[in-house]
Write an enzyme that holds these catalytic residues in place. Sequence first.
Site, mmCIF file in Angstrom:
data_model
loop_
_atom_site.group_PDB
_atom_site.id
_atom_site.type_symbol
_atom_site.label_atom_id
_atom_site.label_comp_id
_atom_site.label_asym_id
_atom_site.label_seq_id
_atom_site.Cartn_x
_atom_site.Cartn_y
_atom_site.Cartn_z
ATOM 1 N N CYS A 10 0.829 -1.220 0.000
ATOM 2 C CA CYS A 10 0.000 0.000 0.000
ATOM 3 C C CYS A 10 0.856 1.261 0.000
ATOM 4 C CB CYS A 10 -0.926 -0.007 1.208
ATOM 5 S SG CYS A 10 -1.628 -1.612 1.565
ATOM 6 N N HIS A 35 -9.266 3.351 -1.072
ATOM 7 C CA HIS A 35 -7.901 2.842 -0.961
ATOM 8 C C HIS A 35 -7.549 1.973 -2.170
ATOM 9 C CE1 HIS A 35 -4.191 1.393 0.496
ATOM 10 N NE2 HIS A 35 -4.601 0.402 1.260
#
Lengths: 394, 474
Positions: A86, A335
């Site tokens: 991420c 996200h």
Amino acid sequence: MRDAYVIGAGQSPYGSFPSESYRSLFRTAFEATTESVDHGVDPSEIDEAFIGMISIGGRQLGLSGPAVTEHAGLHGIPTTRVENACAASGSGVRHAIQAVKSGMADLALAGGVEMMTDLSSDTTRYWFGVSGETEWERMAGTTFSGVYAQIASAHMAEYGTTREQLSRVAVKSHENGARNPKAHLGFECSLEQAEGAATVADPLTLYHCCPTSDGAAGVLIASEDVAAEYTDRPVKISGVGAASDGVGLFQRESYTSLPATRKAGRDAYEMAGISPDKLDFAEVHDCFSIAEILAYEDLGFCEVGQGGQLIEDGVTTLEGDLPVNTSGGLKSKGHPIGATGAGQLVEAFDQLRGTAGDRQVEDAEIGLTHNVGGSGGAAVVHVLEAPERAEVES
Amino acid sequence: MSDSLGIAAVGTYVPRRRITAEAVTEAWNRFDGAGIQETAVPGPDEDSLTMAAAAARRALEASDVDAGEIAALSFATTTPPLEEEDLSVRLGEFLGVGDDATRTLSTGSTNAGVRALTSTLAAGDGPALVVASDMPRGEPDSAIDHAAGAGAAAFVLTPDAPVTIREQADHAIDYPGTRFRERGSTTVDSLDITPYDRSAYTETVGGAVDGLEADPSAVDAVALQAPDGKLPYRGAKVIGTPSDAVEPHAVVHSLGDLGAASVPLSMASALVDGVDRLLAVGYGSGSTATALSVEASGAVPGEVDLAGEETVSYAEYLRLRGEITSGEPDGGGAYVSVPSWKRSGPQRYRLEGGRCPSCGSLNFLPDGACRQCYELVEYEPVQLERQGTIEAVSVISQGGAPPEFAELQARAGDYATAIVAFDGPDGDTASAPVLVVDADAESVDVGDRVEATVRRIYTQEGVTRYGLKVRPLD
């Protein structure tokens, strides 16, 4: 080394886009990025690109970086795909800054893209899971949410953090996200909704977890030598910090903080010559509500163990002393893994130039972005300063 | 028959769940497990190998023998998780049995447990470990399935042990079709010709006991193969022993048909209870029987706890054994290659950690740079305790499991996953991520004490990865 400036930043909407491809989404973000450059920029002027990605529709392609830059008309430039879970495009931003500061490039593109809603829910969990410690953590039946839930359990046991405090993070993020036209979940939620939502991984409910999003973001980083050609109001990158740690939670010295964030934050503050109390806002990595509370503590917004109290006191709301995740954060804005870190800089760019619309922080001069890979195996922190504070060399 | 080896300690393992005859009756309008009140139900991550590991570890703990000293390891089951592979090798790896130990896998007959014991004793290579573990299954509407249970028993054999096998006698009569499992099938079948089956049992059992010099009427207890709860008593009549010598250690009534583990578990129960003169008779389809005259000079170390902890409904029973779940979902599981898994066997099966020679800290995993001083070192091997304390925990809710655990979750329900600080030898700890089993997931908390147990992790490429999970300590 030369100073580096953000002279443009843009993103696609975040959400679910069945008619888009990872290439077309990146193109959308790239066009938004170039459109944000005050004096305009020709793609041929971009020297290099660093693109964050983890999976393309459940596939791992070997040359997905060039695939998106070529698609966006950035013909022939060196393009490197950056993979750091991420923290992929946060790391990409750092690479771009290094390229500019070192003199290898005058204008570098950092960005990221992820198509995640193409996947079945099982495959999505597979891809989320590969960002953790696969051989051991995952073989204990743990998911990405499960690891953060373990962190939450330890934080609750050690500091008395409550589910209500976790829920307040979600309420705050949705309140901000509702003011962000590009947010994936641009609606408000009540404390009761966050508290009463289905449990995903106890003690985390659905509202304590970020959505699965498609999206892309781009940031143009220019050297001090050329920044003025593109804008009179560049945003200075005054601090950069990055760190790594054991990929598995069980390998860490602490389950109630992310040591990689602490180190990255310390380094970024030191380079910027500031302390946390100088920040006017922050975009922090809140894939789960507990992650935002950890960020408060690890980045020095409050004392260790006081993150829950900080949100309860309203300090990090848009009207508070230190607004956090004005974009809605990963929780509300979304996200799209590879795009997340660059997307945080898009929000910081808008805030520091006063173009954040309904969610504008008044007189924002110094902001911070914080991007985490996995559950803390990597972290990248940037400190940025408003044009009014930056000294641009012409 | 070696007179140098005897039974020094026993260990048993029985799954925690039970299904009652009433629950089966409610589902099928009948219950064909004659004389059985309830049966043991294995968990979705249990098989004959994991149950064998649990029983064997308990037997070793009850003895003075370290796994590394074992010279011969024998594993008996009619339900090996794989049709071909010597699973006694993996069982030895779970336990830490040395590479030079003789290994034997016995299968194909419910008499395999008794035969494994006699052949290991005959080989005389000690100390030895004999483990019988079984979980037979039949078609859900069959008498075999109604009776089917699950359990394991293990014996540590050493020279000069308090229990000796005085005599052994075998008897075999060709009785095809009494109990068999077709090639490729997971369920046991029978032609279900009652008089024929009964004759096969009584004639072979009677023949074996006739071969002994010992007087069957003079023994303190009898451990008889128990495909159901009635045949052992019929057998007792034939061999001339009182039925009250059968009943106290007839585990079939509360656990069901334990296949190859039936007689071993009854024997363990009797020996731990301090029985001096024991008659044990194994029986297997084909048909063969093996009778043993056993003498003990005092109670044998070991514990036999047959109590269940949870009663399941018939629907839960079907779900637990995978009859009504859809299997692993599409989307693939995390790929951990078999060679990778094998390399980490000492950690996955036995919690072998390492001490950093540079700073002295305990590391798990004992590879790579030390997590304290970051030196690249060669670790000194350290055996962690199998007990530890939960440091962090979460409950993975339905639908939230990684794909490779989705089937387990569908069968078992929500599960807890935790980081456990396992006790080190010097008061320090080393942590590892583990799945928590045999617990109400919601009740698992930070600070709880747990113990490690070998379970199935997941199967990929046809190869099951086994590893440690934890269960709550009472």
